[in-house]
Motif scaffolding. Sequence first.
Motif, PDB file in Angstrom:
ATOM      1  N   UNK A  11      37.949  41.955  42.209  1.00  0.00           N
ATOM      2  CA  UNK A  11      37.613  43.265  41.649  1.00  0.00           C
ATOM      3  C   UNK A  11      38.145  44.366  42.560  1.00  0.00           C
ATOM      4  N   UNK A  12      37.924  44.193  43.855  1.00  0.00           N
ATOM      5  CA  UNK A  12      38.433  45.179  44.811  1.00  0.00           C
ATOM      6  C   UNK A  12      39.957  45.242  44.767  1.00  0.00           C
ATOM      7  N   UNK A  13      40.617  44.069  44.721  1.00  0.00           N
ATOM      8  CA  UNK A  13      42.079  44.006  44.776  1.00  0.00           C
ATOM      9  C   UNK A  13      42.743  44.835  43.690  1.00  0.00           C
ATOM     10  N   UNK A  14      42.120  44.829  42.492  1.00  0.00           N
ATOM     11  CA  UNK A  14      42.705  45.545  41.360  1.00  0.00           C
ATOM     12  C   UNK A  14      42.190  46.969  41.231  1.00  0.00           C
ATOM     13  N   UNK A  15      41.353  47.406  42.173  1.00  0.00           N
ATOM     14  CA  UNK A  15      40.750  48.732  42.063  1.00  0.00           C
ATOM     15  C   UNK A  15      41.719  49.828  42.485  1.00  0.00           C
TER      16      UNK A  15
END
Length: 785
Positions: free
Chosen positions: A436-440
């Motif tokens: 989730x963080x990676x694509x934020x």
Amino acid sequence: MHSIERQIAAELKVAEHQVRQAVDLLDSGATVPFIARYRKEATGGLDDIQLRELEQRLGYLRELHDRREAVLKSIEEQGKLTPELRAAIEAAPTKQELEDLYLPFKPKRRTKGQIAREAGLEPLADRLFADPGLDPQQEALSFVKAEKGEGGEDFTTVPAVLDGVRDILSERWAEDPALVQSLREWLWAEGLFRSKLAAGKDENNPDVAKFRDYFDYDEPIGRVPSHRALAVFRGRQLEILDARLVLPVEPEPGKPSVAEGRIALHLGWSHAARPGDDLIRRCVAWTWRVKLSLSTERDLFARLREDAEKVAIKVFADNLRDLLLAAPAGPRVVMGLDPGIRTGVKVAVVDATGKLVDTATVYPHEPRRDWEGSLFTLAKLCEKHGVNLIAIGNGTASRETDKLAADLIKRLNTARAAAGAPDLQKVVVSEAGASVYSASEFASQEMPDVDVSLRGAASIARRLQDPLAELVKIDPKSIGVGQYQHDVNQSELARMLEAVVEDCVNAVGVDLNTASVPLLSRVSGLSGSVAKAVVRWRESHGAFRSRQQLMDVSGLGAKTFEQSAGFLRIRGGDNPLDMTGVHPETYPVVEQIIVKLGKPVQEVMGRPELLKPLKPEQFASEKFGAITIKDILGELEKPGRDPRPDFQVARFNEGVEDIADLKEGMVLEGTVSNVAAFGAFVDLGVHQDGLVHVSQLSHKFVNDAREVVKTGDIVKVKVLEVDPARKRISLTMKLGEAAGRGGRDARGENRFQGAGRGQSTRAANNPPVGSAMASAFAKLQGLRK
């Protein structure tokens, strides 16, 4: 307003003046962390937990007050507000009871009872109920109409007139607040929450089979645990389960139910074979079956859901707090490994400040199986950047990647030992939310030229350095420590989780010169826009040298400075006090202390032998009392202290890589990954968490698992039972003696009974071995997705 403060004071068991001061501070814009830390004198030492509860109750009671005023105004405008009714409304302690009182006066669509009253049948209804000796047939004759009304209402026959009587009486009784409340409380205490498999559903369908424990289930509604209630409600929403509220004793065909008997008792009526008694019995039955049974079920289901959601939200909040306050590895160079098989293992190295300095992808597993090449690449990265800690994500291929790291450590540590360098260590960490963080958007701003998959490895590395600083970048609901998080009130869940994150961030404090925007935005008083402004100022002017420079940041005024400054730390700045939790407003007090000691502040900080003899009362004033001075002395004794525990590493057993490798009786070390009231889940490094049921946590009786363990704890457990086919592992922490399989706790009670298995709880006196732990495991692991 004073009555609200008085009520909150009674509920919190504190003085009214403490509540009044806290309310004034909250209304002025002060945050809970600021009040709890720097306004102890004003509130008499209320802590953040008390203040959060106060804040929540204040909101509820103010809403109740506003609604009460609206109800009084509405009834008064109708000309029906009596002194007795006003007193009852003003004394109503909850929104539910207030609405019960308002129901008879609430504007509504025309009902059958209202139509009957408009037709002039109310005097007949009053007469027949007051004197059951009257013959309803005879009395109704004089009320029969010659023709239908203009609206189509038909009272041209005696049966129609008596139906009108029934509608008037049943509607009146169904709106009697005392009756409604007594039935509601009786059914909450004795009614059964029952669920069945919905008609036409295939119980062998995997999506349906998840709810097998509830295909034939009932339990007293007032005692249904949170996880079982939410499971049934989810099954009901998916139309897999039928759920009903049923009476404790089912009535015989043609006989009145217990509920009807209670209505009759409330009315002071009983059947005495008088001419009007059959009509009144019919009215009582109609009141229950048509008017009250469904509405009561709806009210109690709402109450059950609300109570269950509160527990689930609290479990999530408690687990999140423990995870955020987990021990940080600190400023160490870390290599993050995001495991994968065909796509390879993503590698990211971050320096001691968390800055990404190198990335790679290695392919030690199928199909390339480049084990030696992977070790060579990883070794070069370790040597190049001085890596001393390896963080391994716990997802797919985690154990295989852990073995790769172990091989790397074995090869490198020999050379390191010869050179006198510290050993390289490895830690398996939760990777929940990393994708989730990676694509934020924030990740793309933080690492703009880095592939999305490699950002995840960097996040895994950073969350080992400082779990709090990294996890605040992720929506708390994506961190993976919740229970039925998608089934609860989302706004209430978000409110609670935001409060937890805010409290954790401010309890630890934030390095002003390294903190990210997401971390700064959680600091007391700092909004997202102000946090961005702080970072922009830092990028333009370099590191902050003092807290006072915050006043140069655009959009950061005196009020924001007051709320935030004490929680922001500056290491190596112009003023040593800026690295402590001492608020700038109390720096003059510190000046008095160092004058008293005759030494510069640098020589005073961290010197308890100098500070302990001092009495807080010596420096107390009207503005800053002894409580504040005591906190200042404590900060000076241990400047910049971190409330989080020391960093430890769980060591997984060699050769235990899959659930199939587990055997009964094995003693293993693992990390607590999640905690619910019924038990704790432990990551053993086999891709499937095991469950320590609450009865297996301690030799003493345990009511709630959090009394013994919390998320992130490293624990030793023994394997009780393994079911590879169903992916269920039952564990015990009672290592000193053979753990009982029946699940009996220290008080001899069977805590497994009725733990959500697929049979009526009233017939579940002898559960099969391990069934309750397996069932509880399924509730959280299978249904929280």
